[in-house]
Enzyme design. Structure first.
Site, PDB file in Angstrom:
ATOM      1  CG  ASP A 172      -2.055  -0.892   1.196  1.00  0.00           C
ATOM      2  OD1 ASP A 172      -2.323  -1.431   0.120  1.00  0.00           O
ATOM      3  OD2 ASP A 172      -2.652  -1.107   2.252  1.00  0.00           O
ATOM      4  CG  ASP A 396      -9.256  -6.182   5.822  1.00  0.00           C
ATOM      5  OD1 ASP A 396      -8.172  -6.739   5.594  1.00  0.00           O
ATOM      6  OD2 ASP A 396     -10.318  -6.510   5.256  1.00  0.00           O
TER       7      ASP A 396
HETATM    8  C1  BGC Z   1      -2.370  -5.370  10.057  1.00  0.00           C
HETATM    9  C2  BGC Z   1      -1.246  -6.241  10.560  1.00  0.00           C
HETATM   10  C3  BGC Z   1      -1.529  -7.695  10.290  1.00  0.00           C
HETATM   11  C4  BGC Z   1      -1.855  -7.913   8.840  1.00  0.00           C
HETATM   12  C5  BGC Z   1      -2.219  -9.346   8.515  1.00  0.00           C
HETATM   13  C6  BGC Z   1      -2.669  -5.691   8.617  1.00  0.00           C
HETATM   14  O1  BGC Z   1      -3.800  -5.001   8.233  1.00  0.00           O
HETATM   15  O2  BGC Z   1      -2.060  -4.026  10.207  1.00  0.00           O
HETATM   16  O3  BGC Z   1      -1.090  -6.019  11.928  1.00  0.00           O
HETATM   17  O4  BGC Z   1      -0.437  -8.476  10.656  1.00  0.00           O
HETATM   18  O5  BGC Z   1      -2.925  -7.068   8.454  1.00  0.00           O
HETATM   19  O6  BGC Z   1      -3.441  -9.724   9.034  1.00  0.00           O
END
Ligand code: BGC
Length: 457
Positions: A172, A396
């Site tokens: 991102d 998310d």
């Molecule tokens: C989060 C992380 C997480 C990843 C996988 C991201 O949106 O910020 O903390 O490890 O997703 O689930």
């Protein structure tokens, strides 16, 4: 995964001939117990063309246990990525496994492929709040010395030299510098700052150089998804910026093995019932509200075309693409079984599309989503693999404010009552309610993903 630009930006065949040979030589070497040429100090030439071919990927036991406990036995043995999302994750957070624990577990599983996401840039997630990180906009020195250097030190341990290590670099980030800087619809000051101070470009260049110096690491840069950079302006500008980052901080484009699209997003792999070239009564589907002048309607067509653009921008003609298919299945009873009616472009596209989001700019815990294609090596031309980068079942973002020490904010795109902003055409967020913090286990979502899996389980 997160923010899509919502203004209208109008606007391999011969892939790696020697690769098969290289793969066979490596396979022979391994078969006869010789040490792999891909050791710490080896030159990048020792890498195989497609690290997924013939490899046994590591299954993360922590994710696997959660999936199994929540009715997901059918998928609990699928390989998912290990996310290094903060400095503490290198050693392990809350008693969980750290990087060495995972790598050691990979060796004891007899795995030959390890997949991880490197995700802790200064000023991270500049356009959204759900995954704002721990490092401030000016923390590039800490990113280098406290995050990338320790990761590189672990990965270069010769003990792990026979593992092919896929490192997805900073999701991102670079696309946000293209579409979400100040002054653009829905843009932010933080994205502008990260563009102006070079934190993303130099951080990524540093990560690529450090990890690329380790002969068995395969770097893949995150390349957003079709609903973000599929518009002409964003498409070419993104490829140019990626090349700039790949040459920053002493790196070269040779440190980049490929790119990944759709990380943690929900864009369909293939829209089976319409193409971007279709017209309805003489009007192109590009004029439909859903497509909104995008050049691509699904991830596979986008990833293949973007690969060519990246090669034109200076990357090696041997790069390969990954597509995150963890949550883009869109199956279940609401999946269309044929094209929509040709009464208008909108009726045609909306009636036939399998991606049932309210808007393609929606990115948080999407209601109705299902597991997508199971991880698979070399599934299509130019594609190294379909992978599950976002571990299904991990949120998310929280649907309301939840105090935490992980740098996670509350983004209203995760709130089902939110009416949207310019980045999603001012539409409802389409998010599931009662979601925990980003990265935390979201049982209700996982169950829905199982139910709506496509291909079905
Ligand atoms: C989060 C992380 C997480 C990843 C996988 C991201 O949106 O910020 O903390 O490890 O997703 O689930």
């Amino acid at each position: 995964m997160r923010t899509a630009p919502r203004y209208r930006a109008r606007g391999s065949g011969l892939r790696r001939g020697l690769a098969t040979l290289a793969t066979s030589v490596l396979a022979l070497g391994m078969m006869f117990g010789a040490s792999s040429p891909a050791t710490g100090a080896a030159s990048p030439k020792a890498r195989v063309d497609n690290p997924y071919v013939g490899a046994k990927p590591y299954v993360n036991p922590e994710w696997s246990a959660k999936a199994k406990a929540d009715g997901g036995s059918a998928v609990a043995n699928q390989p998912t990525f290990v996310w290094l999302d903060r400095i503490a994750a290198i050693e392990g957070v809350n008693g969980g496994m750290g990087l060495r624990d995972h790598l050691d577990a990979a060796l004891s599983q007899g795995a030959t492929l390890f997949q991880m996401v490197v995700y802790d840039l200064p000023g991270r997630d500049c356009s959204a709040l759900a995954s704002n990180g721990e490092l401030g906009p000016d923390d590039l020195p800490r990113y280098k010395s406290e995050f990338i250097d320790p990761i590189a030190a672990i990965l270069s341990d010769t003990k792990y030299a026979n593992l092919r290590i896929v490192a997805v670099i900073e999701i991102d980030s670079l696309p946000n510098l293209i579409t979400n800087t100040a002054g653009r619809p829905g843009g932010t000051q933080l994205c502008q700052t990260m563009k102006d101070n070079g934190g993303y470009v130099n951080g990524i260049g540093y990560a690529l150089a450090k990890l690329g110096a380790i002969g068995n690491v395969y770097n893949y840069i995150d390349a957003a998804h079709h609903g973000w950079i599929g518009w002409d302006d964003n498409f070419t500008a993104s490829a140019t910026l990626f090349a700039q980052a790949a040459r920053a901080s002493g790196s070269t484009v040779n440190n980049v093995h490929g790119f990944i699209t759709n990380t943690a997003n929900y864009s369909a792999l293939k829209e089976p019932y319409f193409t971007v070239n279709d017209t309805v009564n003489g009007t192109t589907v590009r004029q439909s509200k859903w497509v909104d002048w995008n050049r691509y309607v699904d991830e596979l067509s986008f990833a293949q075309a973007f690969r060519q653009q990246l090669i034109s921008a200076g990357f090696s003609s041997s790069i390969g693409m990954l597509i995150d298919t963890s949550r883009n299945g869109w199956g279940g009873s609401a999946r269309p079984t044929g094209p929509g009616p040709k009464t208008s472009v909108d009726a045609y596209v909306d009636g036939g599309r399998v991606d049932r989001r309210i808007h393609p700019g929606n990115w948080c815990n999407q209601s109705g989503a299902g597991l997508g294609e199971r991880p698979k090596a070399a599934p299509a031309t130019g594609i190294d693999a379909y992978v599950w980068a976002k571990p299904p079942g991990e949120s998310d973002g929280a649907s309301k404010e939840i105090p935490n020490d992980e740098g996670k904010g509350f983004d209203r795109m995760c709130d089902p009552t939110y009416g949207g902003n310019p980045l999603n055409g001012n539409n409802p967020s389409g998010a599931l309610g009662d979601a925990p913090l980003a990265g935390h286990w979201f049982s209700a979502q996982f169950k829905q993903l199982l139910q709506n899996a496509y291909p079905p389980l």
